[in-house]
Design a protein around this motif. Structure first.
Motif, PDB file in Angstrom:
ATOM      1  N   TYR A  45       1.215   6.840  -1.588  1.00 11.34           N
ATOM      2  CA  TYR A  45       0.847   6.635  -2.994  1.00 11.34           C
ATOM      3  C   TYR A  45       0.705   5.138  -3.288  1.00 11.34           C
ATOM      4  CZ  TYR A  45       1.264   6.211  -8.025  1.00 11.34           C
ATOM      5  OH  TYR A  45       1.044   5.852  -9.334  1.00 11.34           O
ATOM      6  N   GLU A  46       1.637   4.345  -2.797  1.00 15.65           N
ATOM      7  CA  GLU A  46       1.589   2.895  -3.011  1.00 15.65           C
ATOM      8  C   GLU A  46       0.310   2.310  -2.416  1.00 15.65           C
ATOM      9  OE1 GLU A  46       4.275  -1.095  -2.041  1.00 15.65           O
ATOM     10  OE2 GLU A  46       4.628   0.726  -0.891  1.00 15.65           O
ATOM     11  N   GLN A  47      -0.035   2.708  -1.199  1.00 10.53           N
ATOM     12  CA  GLN A  47      -1.227   2.166  -0.543  1.00 10.53           C
ATOM     13  C   GLN A  47      -2.512   2.546  -1.272  1.00 10.53           C
ATOM     14  OE1 GLN A  47      -0.708   3.458   3.531  1.00 10.53           O
ATOM     15  NE2 GLN A  47       0.724   1.804   3.972  1.00 10.53           N
ATOM     16  N   VAL A  48      -2.543   3.725  -1.858  1.00 11.38           N
ATOM     17  CA  VAL A  48      -3.718   4.166  -2.611  1.00 11.38           C
ATOM     18  C   VAL A  48      -3.779   3.470  -3.974  1.00 11.38           C
ATOM     19  CG1 VAL A  48      -4.662   6.171  -3.834  1.00 11.38           C
ATOM     20  CG2 VAL A  48      -3.903   6.401  -1.467  1.00 11.38           C
ATOM     21  N   PRO A  51      -4.622  -1.078  -4.621  1.00  9.34           N
ATOM     22  CA  PRO A  51      -5.968  -1.620  -4.848  1.00  9.34           C
ATOM     23  C   PRO A  51      -6.474  -1.437  -6.299  1.00  9.34           C
ATOM     24  CG  PRO A  51      -5.906  -0.391  -2.797  1.00  9.34           C
ATOM     25  CD  PRO A  51      -4.592  -0.156  -3.488  1.00  9.34           C
ATOM     26  N   THR A  52      -5.933  -0.457  -7.026  1.00 13.35           N
ATOM     27  CA  THR A  52      -6.364  -0.238  -8.412  1.00 13.35           C
ATOM     28  C   THR A  52      -5.712  -1.221  -9.383  1.00 13.35           C
ATOM     29  OG1 THR A  52      -4.599   1.321  -8.991  1.00 13.35           O
ATOM     30  CG2 THR A  52      -6.576   2.241  -7.927  1.00 13.35           C
ATOM     31  N   LYS A  53      -4.763  -2.009  -8.889  1.00 11.02           N
ATOM     32  CA  LYS A  53      -4.026  -2.941  -9.760  1.00 11.02           C
ATOM     33  C   LYS A  53      -4.724  -4.298  -9.882  1.00 11.02           C
ATOM     34  CE  LYS A  53      -0.570  -0.109 -10.428  1.00 11.02           C
ATOM     35  NZ  LYS A  53      -0.502   0.618 -11.675  1.00 11.02           N
ATOM     36  N   ASN A  54      -5.895  -4.470  -9.249  1.00 10.76           N
ATOM     37  CA  ASN A  54      -6.687  -5.710  -9.349  1.00 10.76           C
ATOM     38  C   ASN A  54      -5.866  -6.978  -9.135  1.00 10.76           C
ATOM     39  OD1 ASN A  54      -9.020  -4.226  -9.938  1.00 10.76           O
ATOM     40  ND2 ASN A  54      -8.415  -4.082 -12.087  1.00 10.76           N
ATOM     41  N   ASN A  55      -5.031  -6.954  -8.108  1.00 10.35           N
ATOM     42  CA  ASN A  55      -4.197  -8.116  -7.772  1.00 10.35           C
ATOM     43  C   ASN A  55      -3.306  -8.593  -8.917  1.00 10.35           C
ATOM     44  OD1 ASN A  55      -4.997  -8.325  -5.072  1.00 10.35           O
ATOM     45  ND2 ASN A  55      -6.860  -9.415  -5.650  1.00 10.35           N
ATOM     46  N   GLN A  56      -2.975  -7.690  -9.830  1.00  6.74           N
ATOM     47  CA  GLN A  56      -2.030  -8.012 -10.906  1.00  6.74           C
ATOM     48  C   GLN A  56      -0.624  -7.949 -10.312  1.00  6.74           C
ATOM     49  OE1 GLN A  56      -2.748  -8.648 -14.287  1.00  6.74           O
ATOM     50  NE2 GLN A  56      -4.865  -8.816 -13.585  1.00  6.74           N
ATOM     51  N   GLU A  59       2.089  -5.923 -12.125  1.00  9.90           N
ATOM     52  CA  GLU A  59       1.919  -4.468 -12.024  1.00  9.90           C
ATOM     53  C   GLU A  59       2.308  -3.967 -10.635  1.00  9.90           C
ATOM     54  OE1 GLU A  59      -1.627  -2.566 -13.360  1.00  9.90           O
ATOM     55  OE2 GLU A  59      -1.806  -3.864 -15.103  1.00  9.90           O
ATOM     56  N   ILE A  60       1.951  -4.726  -9.610  1.00 14.22           N
ATOM     57  CA  ILE A  60       2.289  -4.344  -8.231  1.00 14.22           C
ATOM     58  C   ILE A  60       3.804  -4.400  -8.038  1.00 14.22           C
ATOM     59  CG2 ILE A  60       2.074  -5.024  -5.802  1.00 14.22           C
ATOM     60  CD1 ILE A  60      -0.835  -5.939  -6.522  1.00 14.22           C
ATOM     61  N   ASP A  61       4.447  -5.423  -8.573  1.00 20.63           N
ATOM     62  CA  ASP A  61       5.909  -5.531  -8.489  1.00 20.63           C
ATOM     63  C   ASP A  61       6.582  -4.354  -9.193  1.00 20.63           C
ATOM     64  OD1 ASP A  61       5.644  -7.879  -7.075  1.00 20.63           O
ATOM     65  OD2 ASP A  61       6.180  -9.191  -8.758  1.00 20.63           O
ATOM     66  N   ILE A  62       6.061  -3.998 -10.362  1.00 17.87           N
ATOM     67  CA  ILE A  62       6.630  -2.868 -11.115  1.00 17.87           C
ATOM     68  C   ILE A  62       6.476  -1.585 -10.310  1.00 17.87           C
ATOM     69  CG2 ILE A  62       6.301  -1.385 -13.146  1.00 17.87           C
ATOM     70  CD1 ILE A  62       5.639  -3.996 -14.717  1.00 17.87           C
ATOM     71  N   LEU A  63       5.286  -1.374  -9.745  1.00 14.13           N
ATOM     72  CA  LEU A  63       5.039  -0.185  -8.933  1.00 14.13           C
ATOM     73  C   LEU A  63       6.036  -0.110  -7.775  1.00 14.13           C
ATOM     74  CD1 LEU A  63       3.300   2.265  -8.008  1.00 14.13           C
ATOM     75  CD2 LEU A  63       1.958   0.620  -6.679  1.00 14.13           C
ATOM     76  N   ARG A  64       6.196  -1.208  -7.076  1.00 19.18           N
ATOM     77  CA  ARG A  64       7.117  -1.227  -5.927  1.00 19.18           C
ATOM     78  C   ARG A  64       8.560  -0.984  -6.371  1.00 19.18           C
ATOM     79  NH1 ARG A  64       3.807  -5.876  -2.845  1.00 19.18           N
ATOM     80  NH2 ARG A  64       2.558  -4.464  -1.565  1.00 19.18           N
ATOM     81  N   GLU A  65       8.935  -1.529  -7.512  1.00 21.04           N
ATOM     82  CA  GLU A  65      10.279  -1.319  -8.057  1.00 21.04           C
ATOM     83  C   GLU A  65      10.496   0.157  -8.397  1.00 21.04           C
ATOM     84  OE1 GLU A  65      14.044  -2.678  -9.313  1.00 21.04           O
ATOM     85  OE2 GLU A  65      12.467  -3.871  -8.386  1.00 21.04           O
ATOM     86  N   VAL A  66       9.499   0.782  -9.012  1.00 21.57           N
ATOM     87  CA  VAL A  66       9.597   2.204  -9.362  1.00 21.57           C
ATOM     88  C   VAL A  66       9.739   3.047  -8.094  1.00 21.57           C
ATOM     89  CG1 VAL A  66       8.291   4.181 -10.299  1.00 21.57           C
ATOM     90  CG2 VAL A  66       8.405   2.047 -11.592  1.00 21.57           C
ATOM     91  N   LEU A  67       8.903   2.779  -7.090  1.00 24.73           N
ATOM     92  CA  LEU A  67       8.943   3.560  -5.855  1.00 24.73           C
ATOM     93  C   LEU A  67      10.272   3.370  -5.122  1.00 24.73           C
ATOM     94  CD1 LEU A  67       5.273   3.030  -4.633  1.00 24.73           C
ATOM     95  CD2 LEU A  67       6.243   4.990  -5.863  1.00 24.73           C
TER      96      LEU A  67
END
Length: 170
Positions: A45-48, A51-56, A59-67
């Motif tokens: 899910y993270e790998q998919v 790329p949709t986070k446009n290098n934000q 947002e990427i840090d938040i995603l990784r924290e949630v996962l």
């Protein structure tokens, strides 16, 4: 505190009902270790999603924290709230198995137990001291993961992953 509502897609609700029946009524167990595991699903899910986070980077840090948090919650809550009574013997045997000693539970269990965690998460989140904005961001991420699982149901939601076990489990 009020519980948040996490929208679970209907096909996942149906899968959860089947899961419940398989374990509690038919006395089947999920065949473990599960492929893909909870950790595999979240990593995919993270790998998919990255790329949709446009290098934000935020947002990427938040995603990784949630996962990371989901994996941690999963490991900590599996034994106490995610198992049906019939599965406890299997859990106990897995814990004693030498080949699993260096593995986290999220590396052994799969989508069935992950979905059970999502059902329990609203009550667990209500017990935290997260502010409303953080809860909103978390809810968004959780629902996105559920959508991902539903969209990839062919690979993730096999109803064939249950095994019939000996009467000794009863």
């Amino acid at each position: 505190k009020t519980e948040i509502h996490i929208t679970i897609p209907d096909k996942l609700k149906s899968f959860l009902v089947d899961d419940w029946e398989n374990v509690t009524k038919n006395h089947f167990l999920v065949n473990l270790p599960k492929e893909p595991s909870v950790m595999d699903i979240l990593r995919d899910y993270e790998q998919v999603t990255i790329p949709t986070k446009n290098n934000q980077s935020i947002e990427i840090d938040i995603l990784r924290e949630v996962l990371s948090g989901i994996n941690l919650y999963f490991d900590r809550s599996l034994g106490s709230i995610l198992l049906y009574r019939f599965e406890r013997t299997q859990f106990s045997e897995l814990s004693k198995d030498e080949k699993n000693k260096d593995k986290r539970l999220c590396e052994i269990y799969g989508v069935e137990h992950l979905l059970r965690l999502f059902v329990s998460l609203p009550a667990l989140i209500a017990q935290t001291n997260m502010d409303q904005q953080s809860v909103g961001v978390l809810k968004e991420n959780l629902e996105s993961i559920l959508q991902y699982i539903a969209k990839n149901e062919k690979e993730l939601l096999s109803r064939e992953n249950y095994v019939n076990v000996s009467p000794a489990y009863d």
